[in-house]
Write a protein that holds these residues in place. Structure first.
Motif, PDB file in Angstrom:
ATOM      1  N   HIS A  97      -0.646  -7.211   3.127  1.00 28.10           N
ATOM      2  CA  HIS A  97      -0.762  -6.524   1.031  1.00 28.10           C
ATOM      3  C   HIS A  97       0.167  -4.964   1.366  1.00 28.10           C
ATOM      4  N   ARG A  98       1.630  -5.454   1.697  1.00 30.84           N
ATOM      5  CA  ARG A  98       1.966  -3.593   1.740  1.00 30.84           C
ATOM      6  C   ARG A  98       2.606  -3.840   0.057  1.00 30.84           C
ATOM      7  N   SER A  99       2.570  -4.598  -0.210  1.00 28.23           N
ATOM      8  CA  SER A  99       3.707  -4.340  -1.758  1.00 28.23           C
ATOM      9  C   SER A  99       2.855  -3.766  -2.375  1.00 28.23           C
ATOM     10  N   VAL A 100       1.367  -4.067  -2.762  1.00 23.02           N
ATOM     11  CA  VAL A 100      -0.349  -3.897  -3.300  1.00 23.02           C
ATOM     12  C   VAL A 100      -0.339  -2.354  -2.609  1.00 23.02           C
ATOM     13  N   LEU A 101      -0.391  -2.061  -2.062  1.00 24.58           N
ATOM     14  CA  LEU A 101      -0.761  -1.029  -0.830  1.00 24.58           C
ATOM     15  C   LEU A 101       0.582   0.537  -1.696  1.00 24.58           C
ATOM     16  N   GLU A 102       1.628   0.251  -1.597  1.00 17.36           N
ATOM     17  CA  GLU A 102       2.803   0.620  -2.422  1.00 17.36           C
ATOM     18  C   GLU A 102       2.424   1.165  -3.519  1.00 17.36           C
ATOM     19  N   ALA A 103       1.892  -0.321  -4.378  1.00 18.31           N
ATOM     20  CA  ALA A 103       1.668   0.374  -6.039  1.00 18.31           C
ATOM     21  C   ALA A 103       1.180   1.405  -6.071  1.00 18.31           C
ATOM     22  N   THR A 104      -0.063   0.576  -4.617  1.00 16.04           N
ATOM     23  CA  THR A 104      -1.546   1.779  -5.340  1.00 16.04           C
ATOM     24  C   THR A 104      -0.563   3.383  -4.881  1.00 16.04           C
ATOM     25  N   VAL A 105      -0.473   3.602  -3.728  1.00 13.56           N
ATOM     26  CA  VAL A 105      -0.033   5.071  -3.182  1.00 13.56           C
ATOM     27  C   VAL A 105       0.992   5.601  -4.165  1.00 13.56           C
ATOM     28  N   ALA A 106       2.341   5.115  -4.730  1.00 14.69           N
ATOM     29  CA  ALA A 106       2.800   5.884  -6.216  1.00 14.69           C
ATOM     30  C   ALA A 106       1.738   5.944  -7.449  1.00 14.69           C
ATOM     31  N   ASP A 107       0.955   4.946  -7.654  1.00 12.24           N
ATOM     32  CA  ASP A 107      -0.179   5.210  -9.028  1.00 12.24           C
ATOM     33  C   ASP A 107      -0.756   6.624  -8.834  1.00 12.24           C
ATOM     34  N   HIS A 108      -0.981   6.289  -7.145  1.00 13.40           N
ATOM     35  CA  HIS A 108      -2.185   7.624  -6.688  1.00 13.40           C
ATOM     36  C   HIS A 108      -1.436   8.976  -6.957  1.00 13.40           C
ATOM     37  N   PHE A 109      -0.528   8.742  -6.680  1.00 14.76           N
ATOM     38  CA  PHE A 109       1.130  10.296  -6.474  1.00 14.76           C
ATOM     39  C   PHE A 109       1.125  10.896  -7.976  1.00 14.76           C
ATOM     40  N   TYR A 110       1.427   9.993  -8.319  1.00 17.78           N
ATOM     41  CA  TYR A 110       2.113  10.044 -10.480  1.00 17.78           C
ATOM     42  C   TYR A 110       0.728   9.734 -10.530  1.00 17.78           C
TER      43      TYR A 110
ATOM     44  N   TRP B 144     -17.689 -11.774   2.963  1.00 12.02           N
ATOM     45  CA  TRP B 144     -17.052 -10.980   3.797  1.00 12.02           C
ATOM     46  C   TRP B 144     -15.042 -10.821   3.816  1.00 12.02           C
ATOM     47  N   ARG B 145     -14.833 -10.048   3.761  1.00  8.38           N
ATOM     48  CA  ARG B 145     -13.404 -10.069   3.811  1.00  8.38           C
ATOM     49  C   ARG B 145     -12.609  -8.830   4.542  1.00  8.38           C
ATOM     50  N   LEU B 146     -11.416  -8.761   4.892  1.00  7.31           N
ATOM     51  CA  LEU B 146     -10.370  -7.909   6.299  1.00  7.31           C
ATOM     52  C   LEU B 146     -10.363  -6.818   4.910  1.00  7.31           C
ATOM     53  N   GLY B 147     -10.323  -7.000   3.842  1.00  4.90           N
ATOM     54  CA  GLY B 147      -9.804  -5.904   2.485  1.00  4.90           C
ATOM     55  C   GLY B 147     -10.899  -5.780   1.082  1.00  4.90           C
ATOM     56  N   TYR B 148     -10.596  -5.122   0.403  1.00  7.66           N
ATOM     57  CA  TYR B 148     -10.971  -5.627  -0.724  1.00  7.66           C
ATOM     58  C   TYR B 148     -10.619  -4.419  -1.869  1.00  7.66           C
ATOM     59  N   GLY B 149      -9.597  -4.736  -1.420  1.00  9.68           N
ATOM     60  CA  GLY B 149      -8.780  -3.543  -2.372  1.00  9.68           C
ATOM     61  C   GLY B 149      -7.632  -2.707  -1.249  1.00  9.68           C
ATOM     62  N   THR B 150      -6.567  -1.421  -2.098  1.00  9.20           N
ATOM     63  CA  THR B 150      -5.857  -0.804  -1.400  1.00  9.20           C
ATOM     64  C   THR B 150      -6.437   0.727  -1.568  1.00  9.20           C
ATOM     65  N   ARG B 151      -7.743   0.545  -2.126  1.00 14.16           N
ATOM     66  CA  ARG B 151      -7.692   2.094  -2.573  1.00 14.16           C
ATOM     67  C   ARG B 151      -8.715   2.577  -1.322  1.00 14.16           C
ATOM     68  N   ASN B 152      -9.361   1.797  -0.578  1.00  8.46           N
ATOM     69  CA  ASN B 152     -10.179   2.536   0.657  1.00  8.46           C
ATOM     70  C   ASN B 152     -10.160   1.353   1.822  1.00  8.46           C
TER      71      ASN B 152
END
Length: 203
Positions: free
Chosen positions: A182-195, A9-17
């Motif tokens: 985990h905002r640094s990971v979130l920012e990277a995820t958004v940047a990769d998705h947008f790219y 059980w965790r509060l998050g399992y990655g920043t995509r979902n």
């Protein structure tokens, strides 16, 4: 992927979902263990709950039983739901019953206007945000539309509407704090998705 993530059980399992689907996988494993049976039954439950909610929505807006039933079965004609939804798209599929539930909760709020309706709507908003981030796009659109209706505008401007925010905040808040951590990971995820999307259009 879900069997891998659902080991704890965790509060998050990655920043995509968001984590709600994985939490449901964990619950489905209680009686069946970490197996494809647990995953398949969960997927089937999500699908059939969507059909049932479409049926209920059709009845709520005045469709007769036949047309409400046809509406409920109509997603089977959509390949993304009828096929891809059974083999992938777990988080996207989960958001469907929550969108439908939110719509029904708004209808209930409009017709009853009781405190319970505000609490139910708040719970569904919180769960919707925990199911898929783009539920927020739907939420903004449906609330903006609701405010154009005189009756619903009166309900949503009632001080008890703060209960919606409070309940949704209680549900989504812990994960939101996890995202901030985990905002640094979130920012990277958004940047990769947008790219990926922008470069795809230039090929």
């Amino acid at each position: 992927e879900q069997l891998f993530y659902s080991q704890a059980w965790r509060l998050g399992y990655g920043t995509r979902n968001p984590p709600l689907y994985t939490w449901l996988v964990l619950l489905s494993q209680l009686p069946f263990g970490p197996s494809l049976v647990a995953l398949s039954l969960l997927k089937a439950t999500v699908l059939w709950s969507s059909f049932a909610l479409i049926l209920r929505t059709g009845q709520a807006i005045g469709l007769d039983r036949l047309h409400a039933a046809l509406a409920a079965l109509s997603p089977l004609a959509i390949g993304t739901i009828a096929w891809e939804g059974t083999v992938s798209l777990s988080h996207s599929l989960l958001v469907l019953p929550l969108v439908l539930g939110t719509w029904l909760a708004l209808i209930r709020l409009d017709r009853r206007g009781d405190t319970g309706s505000y609490l139910i709507l708040g719970g569904l908003v919180g769960l919707g945000l925990l199911a898929k981030y783009n539920y927020g796009v739907f939420l903004v659109a449906v609330l903006a539309t609701a405010l154009t209706d005189q009756g619903l505008r009166h309900r949503l401007l009632d001080p008890r509407a703060l209960l919606i925010v409070a309940v949704a905040g209680l549900l989504f808040g812990p994960h939101a704090l996890w995202l901030i951590e985990h905002r640094s990971v979130l920012e990277a995820t958004v940047a990769d998705h947008f790219y990926d999307r922008t470069t795809l259009g230039t090929l």
